[in-house]
Design a protein around this motif. Structure first.
Motif, PDB file in Angstrom:
ATOM      1  N   ARG A 164       0.997  -1.164  -0.041  1.00  0.00           N
ATOM      2  CA  ARG A 164       0.191   0.401  -0.371  1.00  0.00           C
ATOM      3  C   ARG A 164       0.922   1.490   0.495  1.00  0.00           C
ATOM      4  O   ARG A 164       0.572   2.419  -0.166  1.00  0.00           O
ATOM      5  CB  ARG A 164      -0.596   0.076   1.240  1.00  0.00           C
ATOM      6  N   ASP A 165       2.363   1.077   0.054  1.00  0.00           N
ATOM      7  CA  ASP A 165       2.703   2.538   0.497  1.00  0.00           C
ATOM      8  C   ASP A 165       3.562   2.679  -1.372  1.00  0.00           C
ATOM      9  O   ASP A 165       3.646   4.122  -1.220  1.00  0.00           O
ATOM     10  CB  ASP A 165       4.146   1.882   0.973  1.00  0.00           C
ATOM     11  N   LEU A 166       3.340   2.119  -2.180  1.00  0.00           N
ATOM     12  CA  LEU A 166       3.249   2.468  -3.458  1.00  0.00           C
ATOM     13  C   LEU A 166       1.973   3.245  -3.729  1.00  0.00           C
ATOM     14  O   LEU A 166       1.354   3.430  -5.560  1.00  0.00           O
ATOM     15  CB  LEU A 166       3.814   1.474  -3.858  1.00  0.00           C
ATOM     16  N   LEU A 167       0.473   3.039  -3.662  1.00  0.00           N
ATOM     17  CA  LEU A 167      -0.943   3.349  -3.793  1.00  0.00           C
ATOM     18  C   LEU A 167      -0.707   4.525  -4.580  1.00  0.00           C
ATOM     19  O   LEU A 167      -0.942   4.833  -5.436  1.00  0.00           O
ATOM     20  CB  LEU A 167      -1.600   3.090  -2.898  1.00  0.00           C
ATOM     21  N   ALA A 168      -0.250   5.961  -3.832  1.00  0.00           N
ATOM     22  CA  ALA A 168       0.742   7.489  -4.061  1.00  0.00           C
ATOM     23  C   ALA A 168       0.977   7.189  -5.828  1.00  0.00           C
ATOM     24  O   ALA A 168       0.514   8.714  -6.188  1.00  0.00           O
ATOM     25  CB  ALA A 168       0.465   7.968  -3.257  1.00  0.00           C
ATOM     26  N   GLN A 169       1.989   6.565  -5.630  1.00  0.00           N
ATOM     27  CA  GLN A 169       2.779   6.540  -7.183  1.00  0.00           C
ATOM     28  C   GLN A 169       1.134   5.857  -8.571  1.00  0.00           C
ATOM     29  O   GLN A 169       2.283   6.506  -9.186  1.00  0.00           O
ATOM     30  CB  GLN A 169       3.316   5.707  -7.129  1.00  0.00           C
ATOM     31  N   THR A 170       0.409   5.464  -8.005  1.00  0.00           N
ATOM     32  CA  THR A 170      -0.173   5.108  -8.742  1.00  0.00           C
ATOM     33  C   THR A 170      -0.308   6.073  -9.750  1.00  0.00           C
ATOM     34  O   THR A 170      -0.799   5.175 -11.367  1.00  0.00           O
ATOM     35  CB  THR A 170      -1.020   3.716  -8.461  1.00  0.00           C
ATOM     36  N   PRO A 171      -1.455   7.275  -9.655  1.00  0.00           N
ATOM     37  CA  PRO A 171      -2.304   7.942 -10.686  1.00  0.00           C
ATOM     38  C   PRO A 171      -0.700   7.771 -11.721  1.00  0.00           C
ATOM     39  O   PRO A 171      -1.084   8.047 -13.353  1.00  0.00           O
ATOM     40  CB  PRO A 171      -2.826   8.600  -9.847  1.00  0.00           C
ATOM     41  N   ALA A 172       0.287   7.919 -11.104  1.00  0.00           N
ATOM     42  CA  ALA A 172       1.244   8.638 -12.365  1.00  0.00           C
ATOM     43  C   ALA A 172       1.643   7.798 -13.477  1.00  0.00           C
ATOM     44  O   ALA A 172       1.712   8.309 -14.753  1.00  0.00           O
ATOM     45  CB  ALA A 172       2.908   8.867 -11.314  1.00  0.00           C
ATOM     46  N   GLN A 173       2.053   6.218 -12.817  1.00  0.00           N
ATOM     47  CA  GLN A 173       2.369   5.112 -13.585  1.00  0.00           C
ATOM     48  C   GLN A 173       1.275   5.570 -14.961  1.00  0.00           C
ATOM     49  O   GLN A 173       1.460   4.661 -16.120  1.00  0.00           O
ATOM     50  CB  GLN A 173       2.862   3.870 -12.467  1.00  0.00           C
ATOM     51  N   ILE A 174      -0.179   4.650 -14.287  1.00  0.00           N
ATOM     52  CA  ILE A 174      -1.556   5.133 -15.095  1.00  0.00           C
ATOM     53  C   ILE A 174      -1.202   6.094 -16.294  1.00  0.00           C
ATOM     54  O   ILE A 174      -1.548   5.576 -17.350  1.00  0.00           O
ATOM     55  CB  ILE A 174      -2.643   4.791 -14.060  1.00  0.00           C
ATOM     56  N   TRP A 175      -0.831   7.288 -16.045  1.00  0.00           N
ATOM     57  CA  TRP A 175      -0.973   8.086 -16.504  1.00  0.00           C
ATOM     58  C   TRP A 175       0.366   8.219 -17.759  1.00  0.00           C
ATOM     59  O   TRP A 175       0.231   8.011 -19.051  1.00  0.00           O
ATOM     60  CB  TRP A 175      -0.690   9.759 -16.449  1.00  0.00           C
ATOM     61  N   LEU A 176       1.226   7.851 -17.201  1.00  0.00           N
ATOM     62  CA  LEU A 176       2.491   7.403 -18.538  1.00  0.00           C
ATOM     63  C   LEU A 176       1.803   6.294 -19.404  1.00  0.00           C
ATOM     64  O   LEU A 176       3.194   6.279 -19.962  1.00  0.00           O
ATOM     65  CB  LEU A 176       3.405   7.571 -16.796  1.00  0.00           C
ATOM     66  N   ILE A 177       1.615   5.426 -18.495  1.00  0.00           N
ATOM     67  CA  ILE A 177       1.168   3.743 -19.400  1.00  0.00           C
ATOM     68  C   ILE A 177       0.341   4.555 -20.813  1.00  0.00           C
ATOM     69  O   ILE A 177       0.592   3.694 -21.880  1.00  0.00           O
ATOM     70  CB  ILE A 177       0.645   2.884 -18.588  1.00  0.00           C
TER      71      ILE A 177
END
Length: 314
Positions: free
Chosen positions: A210-223
């Motif tokens: 769960r510590d990586l949850l905050a990074q997920t929007p950036a990765q979704i947008w990047l992909i």
């Protein structure tokens, strides 16, 4: 076909927190009849070591958490070690640059630390200082300092349904901000590398802490920006110590090699994790086949799990 992955960093010996993530990723894949990819995320060159990479493979095999693609196995999407994939990341950087999305950042570590987070518990968001620079300012700064490279994100909302944490929706520019894709020392940043790897390896499901949850929007947008389809995400509760701190590789007595030396059995370790996580109702060493049949992955506890509750079942 469903494709999951376990992507550890070889910066130390595997501890129970790593096993917890590996077990849930493996379990979801086996219950869904998919394929599991093992990827070694070693872009932190200073802290990554070959011995730890070998130990990860050795510990996973001892636990029975085998993989279908990856180191020692091979596969159609090789290489599965990030230090061997730098050409893939550079290609992505050039594609982002071609879209006019990258800019140099000359900020020092001290300045970035000073930006800070506005409220306790929030992640600091870059303030766009170097994005607003004029060309003359950039030329002067580049004469004295090698820049990192940031991607400029749009002011748009990113929404996704996390398999554990539920519906998430954030304003990309306000909550994430312009993030680095390449460091000043030339190494690639984690958000870029992991996004490129998940996209190019056809990963459909990502299980991670769960510590990586905050990074997920950036990765979704990047992909999406690079033309790929983001995977489904499951951000699982963390294993924490008595003070509520997540486990680290520096803590003693909790690595796989230490537990093995103490006479603990693989089925006992995995069963203890399953009980503490709410996947099965009672203690007792179950075989891997029994865990696949009996674990209720969607019954996962939503809160962090104390390491003491796991050790009590071992």
């Amino acid at each position: 076909m469903m494709r999951g992955r376990f992507a550890p960093s070889p910066t130390g010996y595997m501890h129970l927190g790593n096993v917890w993530t590996a077990f849930l990723a493996w379990l979801l894949v086996r219950q869904m009849g998919g394929q599991l990819v093992l990827r070694i995320e070693d872009i932190d060159e200073a802290r990554s070591h070959a011995e730890y990479k070998r130990a990860i493979c050795r510990d996973l095999r001892w636990l029975g958490l085998t993989w279908d693609e990856g180191p020692e196995v091979g596969g159609a999407y090789a290489p599965y070690t990030q230090q061997e994939r730098y050409a893939h990341y550079q290609d992505a950087v050039e594609r982002l640059a071609g879209k006019g999305l990258l800019y140099p950042c000359f900020c020092t570590r001290a300045r970035l630390m000073g930006v800070g987070a506005p409220h306790a518990g929030e992640t600091a968001v870059y303030d766009g200082h170097c994005y607003r620079m004029h060309e003359k300012e950039r030329a002067a700064a580049s004469a004295v300092r090698t820049p990192s490279w940031r991607v400029h994100v749009p002011a748009e909302k990113i929404a996704f349904a996390d398999m554990v944490c539920g519906t998430q929706e954030v304003d990309l520019a306000r909550a994430v901000g312009d993030f680095r894709v390449r460091r000043a020392d030339g190494l690639y940043a984690y958000p870029l590398a992991v996004s490129v790897d998940d996209m190019e390896m056809g990963i459909t499901h990502v299980v991670r802490g769960r510590d990586l949850l905050a990074q997920t929007p950036a990765q979704i947008w990047l992909i999406q920006t690079l033309g790929g389809t983001p995977p489904a995400y499951a951000h699982i509760p963390m294993l924490v110590d008595a003070d509520g701190n997540r486990l680290s590789k520096r803590q003693k007595g909790l690595t796989v090699r230490e537990l093995r030396a103490a006479g603990k059995k693989p089925e006992a370790i995995l069963s203890a994790l399953a009980v503490a996580g709410g996947l099965i109702p009672e203690r007792g060493g179950r075989s891997l086949e029994e865990l696949v049949r009996s674990c209720d992955w969607y019954g996962l506890r939503p809160t962090d799990i104390s390491i003491s509750s796991i050790l009590s079942h071992l």
